[in-house]
Design a protein around this motif. Sequence first.
Motif, short mmCIF file in Angstrom:
data_model
loop_
_atom_site.label_atom_id
_atom_site.label_comp_id
_atom_site.label_asym_id
_atom_site.label_seq_id
_atom_site.Cartn_x
_atom_site.Cartn_y
_atom_site.Cartn_z
N MET A 1 -15.73 -3.27 -36.88
CA MET A 1 -15.22 -4.60 -37.20
C MET A 1 -16.19 -5.65 -36.69
O MET A 1 -16.57 -5.65 -35.53
CB MET A 1 -13.84 -4.82 -36.58
CG MET A 1 -13.37 -6.26 -36.56
SD MET A 1 -13.06 -6.92 -38.21
CE MET A 1 -11.49 -6.16 -38.58
N PHE A 2 -16.62 -6.51 -37.59
CA PHE A 2 -17.51 -7.60 -37.21
C PHE A 2 -16.85 -8.93 -37.54
O PHE A 2 -16.31 -9.11 -38.63
CB PHE A 2 -18.86 -7.47 -37.93
CG PHE A 2 -19.60 -6.22 -37.54
CD1 PHE A 2 -20.23 -6.12 -36.31
CD2 PHE A 2 -19.65 -5.14 -38.40
CE1 PHE A 2 -20.90 -4.96 -35.95
CE2 PHE A 2 -20.32 -3.98 -38.05
CZ PHE A 2 -20.94 -3.89 -36.82
N VAL A 3 -16.92 -9.85 -36.59
CA VAL A 3 -16.33 -11.18 -36.75
C VAL A 3 -17.42 -12.16 -37.15
O VAL A 3 -18.49 -12.21 -36.52
CB VAL A 3 -15.64 -11.65 -35.46
CG1 VAL A 3 -15.16 -13.09 -35.61
CG2 VAL A 3 -14.46 -10.75 -35.13
N ILE A 4 -17.15 -12.93 -38.19
CA ILE A 4 -18.10 -13.94 -38.66
C ILE A 4 -17.48 -15.31 -38.48
O ILE A 4 -16.47 -15.64 -39.12
CB ILE A 4 -18.45 -13.73 -40.16
CG1 ILE A 4 -18.91 -12.30 -40.42
CG2 ILE A 4 -19.49 -14.75 -40.59
CD1 ILE A 4 -20.16 -11.90 -39.68
N THR A 5 -18.02 -16.11 -37.59
CA THR A 5 -17.56 -17.49 -37.46
C THR A 5 -18.31 -18.35 -38.48
O THR A 5 -19.39 -17.98 -38.95
CB THR A 5 -17.77 -18.04 -36.04
OG1 THR A 5 -19.17 -18.13 -35.76
CG2 THR A 5 -17.10 -17.13 -35.00
N GLY A 6 -17.72 -19.50 -38.81
CA GLY A 6 -18.34 -20.33 -39.83
C GLY A 6 -18.46 -19.60 -41.15
O GLY A 6 -19.43 -19.79 -41.90
N ALA A 7 -17.46 -18.76 -41.47
CA ALA A 7 -17.58 -17.87 -42.63
C ALA A 7 -17.50 -18.59 -43.97
O ALA A 7 -17.83 -18.01 -45.00
CB ALA A 7 -16.50 -16.79 -42.56
N SER A 8 -17.07 -19.85 -43.95
CA SER A 8 -17.07 -20.62 -45.19
C SER A 8 -18.40 -21.33 -45.42
O SER A 8 -18.63 -21.92 -46.48
CB SER A 8 -15.93 -21.66 -45.19
OG SER A 8 -16.10 -22.58 -44.13
N GLY A 9 -19.28 -21.28 -44.43
CA GLY A 9 -20.60 -21.90 -44.56
C GLY A 9 -21.58 -20.97 -45.24
O GLY A 9 -21.29 -19.80 -45.51
N ARG A 10 -22.78 -21.46 -45.48
CA ARG A 10 -23.75 -20.69 -46.25
C ARG A 10 -24.18 -19.42 -45.54
O ARG A 10 -24.16 -18.33 -46.12
CB ARG A 10 -24.98 -21.56 -46.55
CG ARG A 10 -24.72 -22.67 -47.58
CD ARG A 10 -26.02 -23.38 -47.91
NE ARG A 10 -25.88 -24.33 -48.99
CZ ARG A 10 -26.06 -25.66 -48.87
NH1 ARG A 10 -26.37 -26.16 -47.70
NH2 ARG A 10 -25.93 -26.45 -49.92
N THR A 11 -24.61 -19.51 -44.28
CA THR A 11 -25.09 -18.30 -43.62
C THR A 11 -23.93 -17.37 -43.26
O THR A 11 -24.06 -16.15 -43.35
CB THR A 11 -25.90 -18.62 -42.35
OG1 THR A 11 -25.06 -19.14 -41.33
CG2 THR A 11 -27.02 -19.61 -42.66
#
Length: 304
Positions: A1-11
């Motif tokens: 499981m990997f958490v992505i913050t700012g997931a609505s942004g480009r990177t």
Amino acid sequence: MFVITGASGRTGRAAAEHLLAAGHRVRAVGRSAQRLAGLAARGAEVREADPADPVALTDAFRGADGVYAVIQPNYLPDHPDFGAFQDQVAASLTEAVAESGVTRVVGLSSWGAEHAGGTGPVKGLHRFEQRLSAVPGVDTLWLRAGYFMENLLDHLGTARTHHRISAPFEPGLPLPLVCTRDVGARAGELLATGDWHGTEILELQGERDVSMREAVHVIAEAVGADDFTYERTSLADFHAGLLAAGVSADVAAMMAEAGEAINARHIRMRQPRTARTSTPTSVERFVADEFAPRFRTAHPAEGD
């Protein structure tokens, strides 16, 4: 499981998409679940969390094998103190990493983040690096990305109207233009492999260095207009233009400082260009895929 913050942004979106395509579980974190609907449709678990809320972030980080930590560069035109915003989010992310027990972090930073000052908004990322890297027991890899190709899209208005792009950079100054999609994909790849220990820095320099003069030439060829020009504006005019456009005094001063630092090579890449520090998308491909289609929407009669 990997958490992505700012997931609505480009990177962030690109990192999540890369991991999902590789078969990994992804927890996408952002302010709005609605803006993350596309990732949810592809199988991501979605968590709403304000980036300045350490309790919500800690809950989102628990059980994760790794986290992509991002302070989204929302240079809000009326933000009175963007540096304070950066510090608030950096503190929140750092607390969440420490409290959740996450041991692997890829953080988004910027070229020039080795400096504590004289770099505009990049100095906030320097503080972010220092703060999060101090958490014990965490392997942290900082991606110091170059100048985003997507910044070229900010010039669409004057490009359409005047066939001109204006910026404060020297015309022939080589810039490490990098596509945000490549940055996010590399972040996802590195999160999955975890092949570093302690705190490391990786500069992402794009496919090659490109001057603004060359970038404008690429745009001219892509849109079929041979009268495109690049105009270097003075830093004073650049600053005044930002203020006239409604940008806060704080942010306008930061952006002018960054422009000066880039021209003076205070902000520059330090690592040698290698396969690891380079990324695949060329400026020609970016302009063909992203800039030219947007440019043409203003000229529907001309066709493709």
